[in-house]
Motif scaffolding. Structure first.
Motif, PDB file in Angstrom:
ATOM      1  N   GLU A  65       0.821  -1.205   0.000  1.00  0.00           N
ATOM      2  CA  GLU A  65       0.000   0.000   0.000  1.00  0.00           C
ATOM      3  C   GLU A  65       0.862   1.265   0.000  1.00  0.00           C
ATOM      4  O   GLU A  65       1.821   1.374   0.755  1.00  0.00           O
ATOM      5  CB  GLU A  65      -0.885   0.039   1.250  1.00  0.00           C
ATOM      6  CG  GLU A  65      -1.774  -1.164   1.448  1.00  0.00           C
ATOM      7  CD  GLU A  65      -2.374  -1.184   2.850  1.00  0.00           C
ATOM      8  OE1 GLU A  65      -2.585  -0.095   3.435  1.00  0.00           O
ATOM      9  OE2 GLU A  65      -2.624  -2.288   3.368  1.00  0.00           O
ATOM     10  N   ASN A  66       0.468   2.218  -0.828  1.00  0.00           N
ATOM     11  CA  ASN A  66       0.984   3.584  -0.800  1.00  0.00           C
ATOM     12  C   ASN A  66      -0.239   4.476  -0.688  1.00  0.00           C
ATOM     13  O   ASN A  66      -1.056   4.533  -1.601  1.00  0.00           O
ATOM     14  CB  ASN A  66       1.782   3.889  -2.071  1.00  0.00           C
ATOM     15  CG  ASN A  66       2.406   5.279  -2.068  1.00  0.00           C
ATOM     16  OD1 ASN A  66       2.040   6.140  -1.277  1.00  0.00           O
ATOM     17  ND2 ASN A  66       3.340   5.490  -2.976  1.00  0.00           N
ATOM     18  N   ARG A  67      -0.378   5.171   0.441  1.00  0.00           N
ATOM     19  CA  ARG A  67      -1.625   5.894   0.704  1.00  0.00           C
ATOM     20  C   ARG A  67      -1.447   7.406   0.643  1.00  0.00           C
ATOM     21  O   ARG A  67      -0.346   7.934   0.743  1.00  0.00           O
ATOM     22  CB  ARG A  67      -2.149   5.500   2.086  1.00  0.00           C
ATOM     23  CG  ARG A  67      -2.422   4.002   2.226  1.00  0.00           C
ATOM     24  CD  ARG A  67      -3.650   3.778   3.045  1.00  0.00           C
ATOM     25  NE  ARG A  67      -3.707   2.445   3.617  1.00  0.00           N
ATOM     26  CZ  ARG A  67      -4.642   2.047   4.466  1.00  0.00           C
ATOM     27  NH1 ARG A  67      -5.588   2.888   4.856  1.00  0.00           N
ATOM     28  NH2 ARG A  67      -4.652   0.819   4.940  1.00  0.00           N
ATOM     29  N   ARG A  74      -4.057   5.400  -2.588  1.00  0.00           N
ATOM     30  CA  ARG A  74      -3.427   6.124  -3.687  1.00  0.00           C
ATOM     31  C   ARG A  74      -2.913   5.150  -4.741  1.00  0.00           C
ATOM     32  O   ARG A  74      -3.309   5.209  -5.886  1.00  0.00           O
ATOM     33  CB  ARG A  74      -2.282   6.987  -3.163  1.00  0.00           C
ATOM     34  CG  ARG A  74      -1.710   7.941  -4.220  1.00  0.00           C
ATOM     35  CD  ARG A  74      -0.577   8.769  -3.648  1.00  0.00           C
ATOM     36  NE  ARG A  74      -0.118   9.772  -4.592  1.00  0.00           N
ATOM     37  CZ  ARG A  74       1.014  10.453  -4.472  1.00  0.00           C
ATOM     38  NH1 ARG A  74       1.801  10.237  -3.423  1.00  0.00           N
ATOM     39  NH2 ARG A  74       1.351  11.349  -5.376  1.00  0.00           N
ATOM     40  N   TYR A  75      -2.025   4.243  -4.339  1.00  0.00           N
ATOM     41  CA  TYR A  75      -1.455   3.263  -5.254  1.00  0.00           C
ATOM     42  C   TYR A  75      -1.260   1.921  -4.550  1.00  0.00           C
ATOM     43  O   TYR A  75      -1.106   1.868  -3.326  1.00  0.00           O
ATOM     44  CB  TYR A  75      -0.055   3.667  -5.735  1.00  0.00           C
ATOM     45  CG  TYR A  75       0.123   5.032  -6.318  1.00  0.00           C
ATOM     46  CD1 TYR A  75      -0.585   5.431  -7.453  1.00  0.00           C
ATOM     47  CD2 TYR A  75       1.038   5.917  -5.763  1.00  0.00           C
ATOM     48  CE1 TYR A  75      -0.390   6.691  -8.003  1.00  0.00           C
ATOM     49  CE2 TYR A  75       1.239   7.169  -6.308  1.00  0.00           C
ATOM     50  CZ  TYR A  75       0.522   7.568  -7.412  1.00  0.00           C
ATOM     51  OH  TYR A  75       0.718   8.801  -7.954  1.00  0.00           O
ATOM     52  N   VAL A  76      -1.198   0.859  -5.341  1.00  0.00           N
ATOM     53  CA  VAL A  76      -0.446  -0.336  -4.970  1.00  0.00           C
ATOM     54  C   VAL A  76       0.876  -0.222  -5.709  1.00  0.00           C
ATOM     55  O   VAL A  76       0.908  -0.103  -6.944  1.00  0.00           O
ATOM     56  CB  VAL A  76      -1.171  -1.631  -5.371  1.00  0.00           C
ATOM     57  CG1 VAL A  76      -0.263  -2.843  -5.108  1.00  0.00           C
ATOM     58  CG2 VAL A  76      -2.478  -1.778  -4.594  1.00  0.00           C
ATOM     59  N   ASP A  77       1.962  -0.213  -4.952  1.00  0.00           N
ATOM     60  CA  ASP A  77       3.288  -0.069  -5.533  1.00  0.00           C
ATOM     61  C   ASP A  77       3.979  -1.418  -5.661  1.00  0.00           C
ATOM     62  O   ASP A  77       3.718  -2.344  -4.869  1.00  0.00           O
ATOM     63  CB  ASP A  77       4.159   0.844  -4.671  1.00  0.00           C
ATOM     64  CG  ASP A  77       3.854   2.324  -4.903  1.00  0.00           C
ATOM     65  OD1 ASP A  77       3.100   2.633  -5.852  1.00  0.00           O
ATOM     66  OD2 ASP A  77       4.358   3.158  -4.131  1.00  0.00           O
ATOM     67  N   ALA A  78       4.872  -1.522  -6.638  1.00  0.00           N
ATOM     68  CA  ALA A  78       5.669  -2.729  -6.835  1.00  0.00           C
ATOM     69  C   ALA A  78       7.147  -2.364  -6.862  1.00  0.00           C
ATOM     70  O   ALA A  78       7.549  -1.387  -7.519  1.00  0.00           O
ATOM     71  CB  ALA A  78       5.288  -3.431  -8.133  1.00  0.00           C
ATOM     72  N   VAL A 298      -0.228   5.793   7.587  1.00  0.00           N
ATOM     73  CA  VAL A 298       0.250   4.527   7.029  1.00  0.00           C
ATOM     74  C   VAL A 298       1.614   4.709   6.360  1.00  0.00           C
ATOM     75  O   VAL A 298       2.510   3.872   6.504  1.00  0.00           O
ATOM     76  CB  VAL A 298      -0.772   3.942   6.039  1.00  0.00           C
ATOM     77  CG1 VAL A 298      -0.168   2.809   5.219  1.00  0.00           C
ATOM     78  CG2 VAL A 298      -2.001   3.418   6.800  1.00  0.00           C
ATOM     79  N   ASN A 299       1.799   5.804   5.642  1.00  0.00           N
ATOM     80  CA  ASN A 299       3.062   6.008   4.929  1.00  0.00           C
ATOM     81  C   ASN A 299       4.233   6.360   5.845  1.00  0.00           C
ATOM     82  O   ASN A 299       5.372   6.468   5.383  1.00  0.00           O
ATOM     83  CB  ASN A 299       2.912   7.058   3.835  1.00  0.00           C
ATOM     84  CG  ASN A 299       2.304   6.468   2.572  1.00  0.00           C
ATOM     85  OD1 ASN A 299       1.838   5.331   2.560  1.00  0.00           O
ATOM     86  ND2 ASN A 299       2.298   7.244   1.499  1.00  0.00           N
ATOM     87  N   ASP A 300       3.962   6.533   7.141  1.00  0.00           N
ATOM     88  CA  ASP A 300       5.037   6.690   8.123  1.00  0.00           C
ATOM     89  C   ASP A 300       5.455   5.355   8.737  1.00  0.00           C
ATOM     90  O   ASP A 300       6.356   5.314   9.573  1.00  0.00           O
ATOM     91  CB  ASP A 300       4.590   7.612   9.272  1.00  0.00           C
ATOM     92  CG  ASP A 300       4.341   9.027   8.814  1.00  0.00           C
ATOM     93  OD1 ASP A 300       5.204   9.570   8.093  1.00  0.00           O
ATOM     94  OD2 ASP A 300       3.294   9.603   9.180  1.00  0.00           O
TER      95      ASP A 300
END
Length: 470
Positions: A65-67, A74-78, A298-300
């Motif tokens: 997850e990237n929120r 926002r995104y699912v990142d790979a 979440v991004n922290d």
């Protein structure tokens, strides 16, 4: 003619050698620091929260997850890596613009599986409406390539009736695909068999811990025994994780057994990754230390990766280690042995303490009543020249001198402001900054809680004398 042939042969051999070596180099062992926010090969934070890993060829691909700042999707990142430390960002494989349903969605715990029969990569995830957790739906997206754009297939409740929240997937040795999700307000944990193409639910296989109130499942198989690792349902806050075993996914399954400490070292299960190499297969616990649990987003969030050990074929254990060394070539995974000490001021009998158990860089070191907290424990990690970094147990950040103020900061091997010498005088030690030559000192020789710890000219005062406690 012979000369021309020799030149042609040499060129062919050179070309063949170039083709053989064009792929990724053999990965060397790498050491990962626990409880930190990883960065990718471009220096950006790795946003693969709640994620899973799949190996394709020589690469491990990590999805997560990237929120947005408000915690919405926002995104699912790979990302991809050969050594599990150096992660290259590949793609925002699923985005909020990918389908009208995603524009207002919340997407959690994406997991990718490969279907050998269809040649497709299939992503399963937990989908909500972006406002609350009332939808409780599973969702699917597919792609022709592992790190390409995934096409949204829609969301639904399994078998048209069951709630579905925290989720994981598993492909068995016979190629059958399974999905596990938390159901009935997280009170049940359902094991489903997937359709042949992995994009739908074929049947409910088991509901082994009815009423158990478990979430964050991770499923793997070792030596013919299935292991299910889960956490309790306490929102973003970490709790005691448990596991169960079975020799068939349909059961019978054992009762849940505790693993790790009471907060699973400040983390929650995301995935268990088998690391298979030339001489061993190790199992690596991948956990999230959610930013929301310490006042962030979440991004922290930080990552906690720990080796799993197996005292017997049906038992599992996990212990804290500040660093994990991973050798993807051989399959060996091991933790760093570390002893933690308190620092007790002679004049006040109080401990050096990271204020408020903060996980943030810049938090001050102060003195406080000794209480056994992990924010009062330090690993004296040896570095060059006989100096030490003081890595805090609770945050994996390092004690740093900033002018005269002392704070915790991201560890840097080259920062002399994070390097300290330890000199013993009688029963006590002086802790001296390499950068300034000044001593760790309780400001003004105060005996009060929350008095600042600073650096000051070494003068033999008892407020500069410390006991290294256990």
């Amino acid at each position: 003619m012979r000369r021309a042939y020799a030149i042609l042969l040499a060129l062919c051999l050179a070309l063949a050698g170039a083709l053989v070596t064009a792929g990724p180099a053999q990965a060397a062992p790498q050491t990962v620091t626990n409880g930190t926010q990883f960065t990718d090969t471009s220096g950006n934070p790795v946003h693969a929260h709640g994620g899973g890993v799949i190996k394709v060829g020589a690469y491990y691909y990590w999805f997560g997850e990237n929120r947005n700042a408000d915690n919405t999707f926002r995104y699912v990142d790979a990302y991809r890596s050969t050594d599990l430390k150096n992660w290259e960002f590949r793609n925002h494989v699923l985005t909020e613009a990918g389908d009208p349903e995603l524009a207002t969605a919340n997407i959690e715990r994406p997991k990718v599986m490969y279907n050998a029969a269809t040649g497709k990569f299939v992503m399963w995830m937990h989908k909500e409406n972006g406002v609350d957790y009332s939808e409780a739906r599973a969702a699917v997206a597919v792609s022709d390539t592992v790190d390409g754009d995934y096409t949204w297939q829609g969301s639904f409740r399994p078998l048209g009736q069951h709630m579905s929240r925290d989720i994981t997937v598993y492909v068995d040795t016979d190629g059958t695909g399974y999905m596990v999700s938390a159901a009935r307000e997280n009170y049940d944990l359902h094991i489903y068999r997937l359709t042949a193409d992995y994009t739908g639910i074929a049947a409910l296989v088991a509901d082994p811990w009815h009423g158990g109130h478990r979430e964050a499942p991770a499923l793997f198989k070792r030596g013919g025994v299935y292991f299910m690792l889960t956490s309790g349902a306490t929102g973003w806050n970490p709790n005691q994780q448990q596991y169960a075993t079975a020799t068939s996914l349909a059961g019978p399954w054992t009762a849940m057994t505790n693993i790790g400490d009471s907060t699973t070292y400040g983390s929650q299960t995301a995935y268990v990754l088998p690391v298979q190499g030339s001489s061993a297969t190790s199992y690596l616990y991948l956990g999230d230390r959610w930013g929301n649990s310490f006042g962030g987003t979440v991004n922290d969030s930080r990552y906690v990766w720990l080796p799993l050990t197996f005292p017997s074929s049906t038992t599992m254990s996990m212990s804290w280690t500040p660093e994990v060394t991973i050798d993807t070539a051989t399959g060996a995974v091991s933790g760093t042995s570390a002893t933690y000490n308190t620092l007790i001021a002679r004049h006040s009998a109080k401990c050096a303490d990271v204020t408020s158990q903060s996980q943030w860089q810049g938090a001050q070191i102060k003195q406080y009543d000794c209480n056994g907290g992990n924010n009062q424990k330090y690993w004296f990690k040896p570095v060059s020249g006989g100096y030490y970094q003081l890595m805090t147990r609770h945050s994996s950040l390092c004690v740093q001198e900033n002018a005269s103020t002392v704070t915790q900061e991201k560890c840097s091997a080259s920062a002399t402001s994070q390097q300290w010498s330890v000199t013993t005088t009688g029963s006590y030690v002086n802790v001296v900054s390499r950068a300034s030559g000044e001593c760790l000192d309780v400001n003004g020789a105060s005996t009060a809680n929350a008095a600042a710890i600073i650096t000051y000219t070494c003068n033999g005062g008892t407020n500069q004398q410390w006991t290294r406690g256990s």
